[in-house]
Scaffold this motif. Structure first.
Motif, PDB file in Angstrom:
ATOM      1  N   LYS A  10      21.604  15.784  15.886  1.00 48.57           N
ATOM      2  CA  LYS A  10      21.959  15.842  17.302  1.00 48.57           C
ATOM      3  C   LYS A  10      20.686  15.883  18.156  1.00 48.57           C
ATOM      4  O   LYS A  10      19.725  16.576  17.825  1.00 48.57           O
ATOM      5  N   ASP A  11      20.693  15.143  19.236  1.00 49.72           N
ATOM      6  CA  ASP A  11      19.604  15.138  20.227  1.00 49.72           C
ATOM      7  C   ASP A  11      18.302  14.493  19.748  1.00 49.72           C
ATOM      8  O   ASP A  11      17.303  14.519  20.445  1.00 49.72           O
ATOM      9  N   ILE A  12      18.264  13.964  18.541  1.00 52.15           N
ATOM     10  CA  ILE A  12      17.043  13.269  18.108  1.00 52.15           C
ATOM     11  C   ILE A  12      17.426  11.843  17.717  1.00 52.15           C
ATOM     12  O   ILE A  12      18.269  11.655  16.838  1.00 52.15           O
ATOM     13  N   ASN A  13      16.842  10.864  18.384  1.00 52.65           N
ATOM     14  CA  ASN A  13      17.171   9.493  18.003  1.00 52.65           C
ATOM     15  C   ASN A  13      16.381   9.082  16.762  1.00 52.65           C
ATOM     16  O   ASN A  13      15.455   9.756  16.337  1.00 52.65           O
ATOM     17  N   LYS A  14      16.765   7.951  16.196  1.00 54.70           N
ATOM     18  CA  LYS A  14      16.235   7.571  14.884  1.00 54.70           C
ATOM     19  C   LYS A  14      14.727   7.324  14.890  1.00 54.70           C
ATOM     20  O   LYS A  14      14.011   7.746  14.002  1.00 54.70           O
ATOM     21  N   LYS A  15      14.265   6.635  15.936  1.00 47.65           N
ATOM     22  CA  LYS A  15      12.825   6.331  16.018  1.00 47.65           C
ATOM     23  C   LYS A  15      12.032   7.637  16.105  1.00 47.65           C
ATOM     24  O   LYS A  15      10.999   7.816  15.474  1.00 47.65           O
ATOM     25  N   ASP A  16      12.579   8.554  16.921  1.00 47.92           N
ATOM     26  CA  ASP A  16      11.934   9.845  17.120  1.00 47.92           C
ATOM     27  C   ASP A  16      11.895  10.626  15.807  1.00 47.92           C
ATOM     28  O   ASP A  16      10.888  11.222  15.441  1.00 47.92           O
ATOM     29  N   LEU A  17      12.989  10.570  15.087  1.00 39.48           N
ATOM     30  CA  LEU A  17      13.087  11.280  13.816  1.00 39.48           C
ATOM     31  C   LEU A  17      12.078  10.702  12.818  1.00 39.48           C
ATOM     32  O   LEU A  17      11.427  11.431  12.068  1.00 39.48           O
ATOM     33  N   GLU A  18      11.942   9.385  12.866  1.00 44.46           N
ATOM     34  CA  GLU A  18      10.995   8.710  11.978  1.00 44.46           C
ATOM     35  C   GLU A  18       9.573   9.201  12.291  1.00 44.46           C
ATOM     36  O   GLU A  18       8.817   9.555  11.394  1.00 44.46           O
ATOM     37  N   THR A  41       0.857  -1.177   0.000  1.00 44.57           N
ATOM     38  CA  THR A  41       0.000   0.000   0.000  1.00 44.57           C
ATOM     39  C   THR A  41       0.899   1.235   0.000  1.00 44.57           C
ATOM     40  O   THR A  41       2.070   1.161   0.357  1.00 44.57           O
ATOM     41  N   ASN A  42       0.325   2.375  -0.381  1.00 42.97           N
ATOM     42  CA  ASN A  42       1.090   3.619  -0.388  1.00 42.97           C
ATOM     43  C   ASN A  42       1.692   3.870   0.982  1.00 42.97           C
ATOM     44  O   ASN A  42       2.826   4.322   1.112  1.00 42.97           O
ATOM     45  N   GLU A  43       0.877   3.564   2.014  1.00 41.35           N
ATOM     46  CA  GLU A  43       1.314   3.809   3.374  1.00 41.35           C
ATOM     47  C   GLU A  43       2.564   2.977   3.692  1.00 41.35           C
ATOM     48  O   GLU A  43       3.522   3.477   4.271  1.00 41.35           O
ATOM     49  N   GLU A  44       2.538   1.705   3.280  1.00 50.83           N
ATOM     50  CA  GLU A  44       3.676   0.831   3.561  1.00 50.83           C
ATOM     51  C   GLU A  44       4.923   1.303   2.823  1.00 50.83           C
ATOM     52  O   GLU A  44       6.025   1.268   3.359  1.00 50.83           O
ATOM     53  N   ILE A  45       4.740   1.734   1.580  1.00 49.60           N
ATOM     54  CA  ILE A  45       5.877   2.209   0.787  1.00 49.60           C
ATOM     55  C   ILE A  45       6.466   3.445   1.451  1.00 49.60           C
ATOM     56  O   ILE A  45       7.680   3.572   1.618  1.00 49.60           O
ATOM     57  N   GLU A  46       5.569   4.342   1.876  1.00 52.03           N
ATOM     58  CA  GLU A  46       6.014   5.561   2.541  1.00 52.03           C
ATOM     59  C   GLU A  46       6.786   5.226   3.818  1.00 52.03           C
ATOM     60  O   GLU A  46       7.872   5.760   4.057  1.00 52.03           O
ATOM     61  N   ASN A  47       6.241   4.290   4.611  1.00 52.16           N
ATOM     62  CA  ASN A  47       6.910   3.890   5.854  1.00 52.16           C
ATOM     63  C   ASN A  47       8.315   3.358   5.581  1.00 52.16           C
ATOM     64  O   ASN A  47       9.268   3.711   6.264  1.00 52.16           O
ATOM     65  N   THR A  48       8.422   2.499   4.556  1.00 48.73           N
ATOM     66  CA  THR A  48       9.716   1.908   4.238  1.00 48.73           C
ATOM     67  C   THR A  48      10.711   2.977   3.804  1.00 48.73           C
ATOM     68  O   THR A  48      11.854   2.998   4.245  1.00 48.73           O
ATOM     69  N   LEU A  49      10.257   3.861   2.905  1.00 48.47           N
ATOM     70  CA  LEU A  49      11.164   4.904   2.406  1.00 48.47           C
ATOM     71  C   LEU A  49      11.657   5.792   3.539  1.00 48.47           C
ATOM     72  O   LEU A  49      12.859   6.074   3.633  1.00 48.47           O
ATOM     73  N   ILE A  50      10.726   6.204   4.414  1.00 44.47           N
ATOM     74  CA  ILE A  50      11.133   7.071   5.527  1.00 44.47           C
ATOM     75  C   ILE A  50      12.099   6.322   6.436  1.00 44.47           C
ATOM     76  O   ILE A  50      13.142   6.849   6.815  1.00 44.47           O
ATOM     77  N   HIS A  51      11.757   5.065   6.713  1.00 47.16           N
ATOM     78  CA  HIS A  51      12.596   4.269   7.592  1.00 47.16           C
ATOM     79  C   HIS A  51      14.032   4.179   7.041  1.00 47.16           C
ATOM     80  O   HIS A  51      14.998   4.401   7.758  1.00 47.16           O
ATOM     81  N   GLU A  52      14.126   3.876   5.745  1.00 49.28           N
ATOM     82  CA  GLU A  52      15.454   3.717   5.138  1.00 49.28           C
ATOM     83  C   GLU A  52      16.258   5.017   5.139  1.00 49.28           C
ATOM     84  O   GLU A  52      17.451   5.030   5.419  1.00 49.28           O
ATOM     85  N   HIS A  53      15.587   6.120   4.829  1.00 50.81           N
ATOM     86  CA  HIS A  53      16.295   7.394   4.790  1.00 50.81           C
ATOM     87  C   HIS A  53      16.761   7.831   6.171  1.00 50.81           C
ATOM     88  O   HIS A  53      17.870   8.352   6.316  1.00 50.81           O
ATOM     89  N   VAL A  54      15.904   7.575   7.177  1.00 42.96           N
ATOM     90  CA  VAL A  54      16.250   7.988   8.544  1.00 42.96           C
ATOM     91  C   VAL A  54      17.536   7.297   9.011  1.00 42.96           C
ATOM     92  O   VAL A  54      18.355   7.905   9.703  1.00 42.96           O
ATOM     93  N   GLN A  55      17.723   6.047   8.575  1.00 44.77           N
ATOM     94  CA  GLN A  55      18.919   5.321   8.985  1.00 44.77           C
ATOM     95  C   GLN A  55      20.208   6.017   8.536  1.00 44.77           C
ATOM     96  O   GLN A  55      21.274   5.831   9.092  1.00 44.77           O
ATOM     97  N   LYS A  56      20.085   6.842   7.484  1.00 45.53           N
ATOM     98  CA  LYS A  56      21.275   7.469   6.915  1.00 45.53           C
ATOM     99  C   LYS A  56      21.524   8.874   7.457  1.00 45.53           C
ATOM    100  O   LYS A  56      22.490   9.532   7.104  1.00 45.53           O
ATOM    101  N   ILE A  57      20.583   9.347   8.281  1.00 46.17           N
ATOM    102  CA  ILE A  57      20.689  10.740   8.737  1.00 46.17           C
ATOM    103  C   ILE A  57      21.046  10.771  10.220  1.00 46.17           C
ATOM    104  O   ILE A  57      20.578   9.943  11.007  1.00 46.17           O
ATOM    105  N   LYS A  58      21.874  11.746  10.584  1.00 48.22           N
ATOM    106  CA  LYS A  58      22.174  11.927  12.006  1.00 48.22           C
ATOM    107  C   LYS A  58      21.809  13.348  12.399  1.00 48.22           C
ATOM    108  O   LYS A  58      22.289  14.301  11.791  1.00 48.22           O
TER     109      LYS A  58
END
Ligand SMILES: [Mn+2]
Length: 431
Positions: free
Chosen positions: A380-388, A361-378
């Protein structure tokens, strides 16, 4: 005493952008309510996602009020919880006026002192059955609530008890939903007589969909997911063809605190669906057009919904040369009720576009894309789950259209307020 109740989940009223299919969704809900009244049930359970969004259009609210009022006029109470789609973290869900009017009893009520969640029971006056449950939050965040749920008071409560949930359980998760977030069954309080599940749009156990099947509730089969009341997107139309709900009937004994329940699935077959899969591998766009035309000529599509999935890699020609509009017209000329075409997995050897997983579904695709991109970003003071989560929140406020009658200035201001809230830049940072 004899009891009978209906269990619905994931009605997603207003889910379709396509007007005809959206109206079929409304019709499915009306049909379900009429059948429930005919069945003379004692009460109805709705396990979340009555609405597709927490702030649906007035037509959707009007329809829900009209149908739920029919139940009330027949003295059939409705118990439920909010789902991941109709819950609002700021308490702005349009279910609220329905709850206030007594058309929907939200059983997910309780207190939250410090790291503890205490749920209360709602007593059904007629059967003396006690109901409680836990509402969902966006992206299955309610799993955190289950972790702090005070299970002891729920388990020790005497009586015949039903728990309503809008969460997928690991142990019951069908393989094709392996990427969907879920919680271990052990997070649920035990000692309930029935667990009314929602969130999963597939009927579980699947045997329920076999004709004339009745499942007797036992320790092993206590959690039931009726699935979506009616398909809510292309994939569900294609895969399931129809939805439905459950009727649970049986005997309860308040003295021995025993219940003997049987579940049957009531299918709602609103329109016939024809699903066509067309693999374009090693074919040119011209060949595809011709073969498809022949195929369509030989089909009886009168008054049916047609879903057509065109995929694969063309040996020559471009995907856009296979014109969606022309195919739709051809099928409509043959009397098709509505036609839906999906070409997302169609590419050509002449060029490759971005690859997106098929069948999601669009929602699942969006979730995956955001999840993957977040892994590559740092940051400060925001953890990955929070950023997602913040990214999702940001997209959801940016996705809100300006409503008719709202001034541009007010709309812009609200955007800024919400933006500040997400990044806790203003004074009110809590949500
Ligand atoms: Mn749902």
């Amino acid at each position: 005493m004899k009891v009978k109740f209906a269990h619905l989940a994931d009605c997603h009223l207003g889910a379709w952008r396509n007007e005809k299919l959206n109206n079929l969704g409304y019709f499915a809900f009306e049909t379900a309510i009429n059948k429930i009244i005919e069945e003379k049930v004692d009460f109805v359970i709705i396990s979340g996602d009555l609405f597709d969004v927490s702030n649906p259009k007035v037509d959707v609210i009007d329809l829900a009020v009209k149908e739920l009022k029919k139940l009330r006029d027949h003295e059939i109470p409705v118990y439920g919880v909010m789902g991941s789609h109709d819950f609002s973290p700021s308490n702005k869900s349009m279910l609220r006026p329905l709850i206030t009017a007594g058309l929907f009893n939200d059983v997910s009520q309780g207190e939250k002192p410090e790291d503890n969640l205490i749920l209360n029971f709602t007593l059904d006056q007629k059967t003396n059955i006690k109901l409680t449950g836990l509402r969902a939050r966006k992206r299955s965040l309610e799993i955190e609530d289950y972790k702090i749920l005070d299970k002891k008071n729920l388990e020790e409560e005497k009586g015949i008890k039903i728990f309503i949930l809008h969460t997928m359980l690991n142990e019951l998760k069908p393989i094709e939903f392996k990427d969907m977030e879920s919680a271990p069954k052990s997070l649920l309080p035990s000692n309930f007589h029935y667990y009314a599940g929602g969130h999963l749009h597939k009927t579980v156990p699947t045997e329920l969909r076999k004709e004339k099947t009745i499942i007797r509730i036992s320790e092993k089969t206590k959690v039931i997911y009726p699935g979506a009341l009616t398909p809510t997107n292309f994939r569900e139309l294609e895969k399931y063809k129809y939805g439905g709900f459950c009727i649970i009937s049986g005997d309860i004994n308040h003295n021995t605190q025993e219940a003997d329940f049987n579940v049957k699935f009531i299918p709602l077959k609103i329109k016939e669906i024809i699903s066509i899969d067309f693999n374009c591998d090693n074919k040119t766009s011209i060949q595809v057009k011709n073969i498809l035309k022949d195929k369509i000529d030989n089909l009886n599509v009168k008054d049916k919904i047609v879903t057509l999935r065109i995929y694969g890699t063309l040996s020559s020609g471009k995907p856009y040369e296979i014109k969606t509009n022309e195919i739709i017209q051809l099928l409509k000329q043959k009397g098709a009720y509505e036609v839906l075409i999906n070409k997302v997995a169609l590419s050509s050897r002449e060029y490759t576009s971005i690859r997106v997983s098929i069948g999601k579904t669009n929602e699942e695709i969006e979730n995956t894309l955001i999840h993957e991109h977040v892994q590559k970003i740092k940051i400060k003071d925001i953890n990955k789950k929070d950023l997602e989560n913040k990214t999702h929140d940001l997209l959801s406020i940016l996705g809100k259209e300006r409503e008719e009658g709202t001034k541009v200035k007010d709309y812009d201001e609200e955007l800024i307020i919400n933006f500040k809230k997400i990044f806790q830049l203003g004074k009110e940072g809590n949500d």
